[in-house]
Design an enzyme around this catalytic site. Structure first.
Site, PDB file in Angstrom:
ATOM      1  N   GLU A 123     -21.266  27.164 -38.446  1.00 25.41           N
ATOM      2  CA  GLU A 123     -21.788  27.360 -37.089  1.00 25.41           C
ATOM      3  C   GLU A 123     -22.078  26.011 -36.426  1.00 25.41           C
ATOM      4  O   GLU A 123     -22.702  25.141 -37.040  1.00 25.41           O
ATOM      5  CB  GLU A 123     -23.083  28.190 -37.250  1.00 25.41           C
ATOM      6  N   LYS A 149     -15.924  36.537 -47.483  1.00 22.30           N
ATOM      7  CA  LYS A 149     -16.725  35.432 -48.021  1.00 22.30           C
ATOM      8  C   LYS A 149     -18.116  35.977 -48.308  1.00 22.30           C
ATOM      9  O   LYS A 149     -18.752  36.569 -47.437  1.00 22.30           O
ATOM     10  CB  LYS A 149     -16.803  34.295 -46.999  1.00 22.30           C
ATOM     11  N   CYS A 170     -23.768  35.166 -45.011  1.00 27.91           N
ATOM     12  CA  CYS A 170     -24.798  34.421 -44.268  1.00 27.91           C
ATOM     13  C   CYS A 170     -26.189  34.970 -44.620  1.00 27.91           C
ATOM     14  O   CYS A 170     -26.425  36.176 -44.560  1.00 27.91           O
ATOM     15  CB  CYS A 170     -24.536  34.534 -42.762  1.00 27.91           C
ATOM     16  N   GLY A 205     -18.155  22.718 -47.721  1.00 29.54           N
ATOM     17  CA  GLY A 205     -18.965  22.778 -46.496  1.00 29.54           C
ATOM     18  C   GLY A 205     -19.635  21.447 -46.226  1.00 29.54           C
ATOM     19  O   GLY A 205     -19.044  20.520 -45.662  1.00 29.54           O
ATOM     20  N   PRO A 256     -16.373  27.675 -43.091  1.00 26.68           N
ATOM     21  CA  PRO A 256     -16.828  28.020 -41.730  1.00 26.68           C
ATOM     22  C   PRO A 256     -18.250  27.521 -41.553  1.00 26.68           C
ATOM     23  O   PRO A 256     -19.099  27.747 -42.430  1.00 26.68           O
ATOM     24  CB  PRO A 256     -16.792  29.560 -41.719  1.00 26.68           C
TER      25      PRO A 256
HETATM   26  C1  FMN Z   1     -24.460  24.017 -40.591  1.00 23.47           C
HETATM   27  C2  FMN Z   1     -23.907  25.151 -41.422  1.00 23.47           C
HETATM   28  C3  FMN Z   1     -23.385  26.265 -40.787  1.00 23.47           C
HETATM   29  C4  FMN Z   1     -22.846  27.318 -41.532  1.00 23.47           C
HETATM   30  N1  FMN Z   1     -22.249  28.387 -40.873  1.00 23.47           N
HETATM   31  C5  FMN Z   1     -21.601  29.331 -41.605  1.00 23.47           C
HETATM   32  C6  FMN Z   1     -20.815  30.339 -40.965  1.00 23.47           C
HETATM   33  O1  FMN Z   1     -20.714  30.418 -39.729  1.00 23.47           O
HETATM   34  N2  FMN Z   1     -20.181  31.248 -41.766  1.00 23.47           N
HETATM   35  C7  FMN Z   1     -20.261  31.204 -43.136  1.00 23.47           C
HETATM   36  O2  FMN Z   1     -19.665  32.023 -43.817  1.00 23.47           O
HETATM   37  N3  FMN Z   1     -20.984  30.257 -43.754  1.00 23.47           N
HETATM   38  C8  FMN Z   1     -21.620  29.314 -43.037  1.00 23.47           C
HETATM   39  N4  FMN Z   1     -22.278  28.301 -43.688  1.00 23.47           N
HETATM   40  C9  FMN Z   1     -22.238  28.233 -45.164  1.00 23.47           C
HETATM   41  C10 FMN Z   1     -21.057  27.389 -45.638  1.00 23.47           C
HETATM   42  O3  FMN Z   1     -19.832  27.944 -45.205  1.00 23.47           O
HETATM   43  C11 FMN Z   1     -21.042  27.262 -47.172  1.00 23.47           C
HETATM   44  O4  FMN Z   1     -20.871  28.536 -47.740  1.00 23.47           O
HETATM   45  C12 FMN Z   1     -22.332  26.647 -47.720  1.00 23.47           C
HETATM   46  O5  FMN Z   1     -22.723  25.518 -46.967  1.00 23.47           O
HETATM   47  C13 FMN Z   1     -22.161  26.232 -49.198  1.00 23.47           C
HETATM   48  O6  FMN Z   1     -21.134  25.312 -49.346  1.00 23.47           O
HETATM   49  P1  FMN Z   1     -21.408  23.716 -49.497  1.00 23.47           P
HETATM   50  O7  FMN Z   1     -22.376  23.552 -50.620  1.00 23.47           O
HETATM   51  O8  FMN Z   1     -20.070  23.118 -49.752  1.00 23.47           O
HETATM   52  O9  FMN Z   1     -22.013  23.305 -48.189  1.00 23.47           O
HETATM   53  C14 FMN Z   1     -22.858  27.259 -42.959  1.00 23.47           C
HETATM   54  C15 FMN Z   1     -23.413  26.142 -43.582  1.00 23.47           C
HETATM   55  C16 FMN Z   1     -23.916  25.091 -42.835  1.00 23.47           C
HETATM   56  C17 FMN Z   1     -24.475  23.888 -43.560  1.00 23.47           C
END
Ligand code: FMN
Length: 336
Positions: free
Chosen positions: A20, A156, A117, A244, A18
């Site tokens: 934002e 999460k 978050c 993500g 997820p």
């Molecule tokens: C632009 C952006 C928006 C995000 N929005 C959310 C969100 O709405 N809900 C959530 O649980 N995590 C959110 N995250 C966190 C990601 O879901 C993820 O847990 C985090 O980026 C780590 O994973 P990655 O290293 O694969 O990016 C967001 C991350 C990014 C970069």
């Protein structure tokens, strides 16, 4: 009751995280159109405020987060991808009502509670990762959500708030009536900095094996490719991975056989994304949100940085079309 897809997932499962202003109905569809069938299994909405859902004015501001286009529904069905609504807040009663709404009024397949978050103003109000410090409230929220709907339910979260507390926090969650637990291997204090600690995720997987083998455990943090995801599943004992920011480096992440993406394919995706965004949101969403994606698609081909610069100045779908056409003409002139 809709099927419990968490139990039906093959191991490993792959999810798009997820995000934002990223994982709206438009981007989810674009990613699916460019994925290989079976390689992407789960999609999540942007996080949706349970307070906003039950606020007279707020409702209209947040409900777009739960929009699912018809065309997305079709492609979800064709590819057997499950779609999960992510919600956040502090008040169990509002979780109950939001869960009821999602089950009765939408086509989401499941619900996910955001307890991860780290953003300051969210944490200040006691929501999301702040719940790691409030295990009793976290429990009430989970129970209220569970009561509000019988959709499959996941949480999460992170491995701690100010410090790593994997053992106590994850054991607590494993005692709850949930179907899956998604663990981002960082603490709140780290925000997105440093590396995710996959050894802590492995510890959580081990706890799961002992305490609640029926709960699926998904690891999240720093995965850079499909193969990297497969390796992490093997190495750390999780049932699946969530990706993500990796999608920003490679939007074809879930199509691992596509290794060399040519300019035409990139620009086709850019245009399809822009067109669908404009058809879906019209003037109701800020056009500038698209610019993050322009940077992703405009990379590694002749004239990419000039085109990207021009796209950054656009403010409508027509201007994007003009910029793409100019780029084509200029490329032809330069070829001759
Ligand atoms: C632009 C952006 C928006 C995000 N929005 C959310 C969100 O709405 N809900 C959530 O649980 N995590 C959110 N995250 C966190 C990601 O879901 C993820 O847990 C985090 O980026 C780590 O994973 P990655 O290293 O694969 O990016 C967001 C991350 C990014 C970069």
């Amino acid at each position: 009751m809709r099927s419990n897809f968490w139990q039906e997932q093959n191991t490993p499962s792959f999810s798009l995280a997820p995000m934002e202003d990223v994982t709206d109905t438009v981007f989810r569809e674009i990613v699916m159109r460019n994925s290989e069938k079976g390689k992407l299994n789960l999609l999540f909405s942007e996080f949706t405020s349970t307070d906003g859902m039950y606020h007279e004015i707020g409702h209209d501001k947040v409900k777009h987060r739960l929009q699912i286009n018809h065309s997305e529904k079709q492609i979800l069905k064709d590819n057997n991808v499950k779609l999960i609504a992510q919600i956040w807040g502090k008040n169990p009663e509002k979780y109950y009502k939001t869960a009821q709404y999602i089950a009765q009024e939408t086509d989401f397949d499941g619900i996910d509670i955001n307890m991860g978050c780290p953003v300051k103003n969210v944490v200040k109000s006691g929501c999301c990762s702040a719940l790691i410090q409030e295990p009793e409230l976290a429990k009430e929220i989970i129970l209220a959500t569970r009561e509000g709907s019988n959709l499959p339910l996941s949480v999460k979260t992170r491995i701690g708030f100010k410090e790593v507390v994997t053992e106590s926090w994850i054991s607590h969650l494993l005692g709850m009536p949930i179907d899956a637990l998604i663990i981002h291997g960082r603490i709140q204090k780290q925000m997105s900095e440093g590396l995710a600690d996959w050894n802590e995720i492995a510890k959580a997987a081990h706890l799961r094996n002992q305490l609640a083998p029926h709960i699926k455990l998904i690891g999240n943090g720093d995965i850079i490719s499909y193969q990297d995801g497969l390796n992490k599943v093997k190495q750390y004992g999780v049932d699946g991975v969530m990706i993500g920011r990796g999608i920003f480096k490679n939007p074809w992440m879930f199509n691992p056989s596509m290794t060399d993406i040519d300019e035409g394919t990139k620009l086709k995706m850019l245009w399809e994304h822009t067109e669908l965004y404009s058809q879906t949101w019209g003037g109701n969403k800020n056009f500038n949100i698209l610019k993050r994606f322009f940077k992703i698609y405009c990379k590694d081909f002749y004239g990419a940085s000039k085109l990207c610069h021009q796209l950054m100045q656009t403010s409508s779908v027509d201007e994007v079309k003009d910029a793409l056409e100019n780029h084509k003409i200029n490329s032809k002139i330069d070829e001759n």
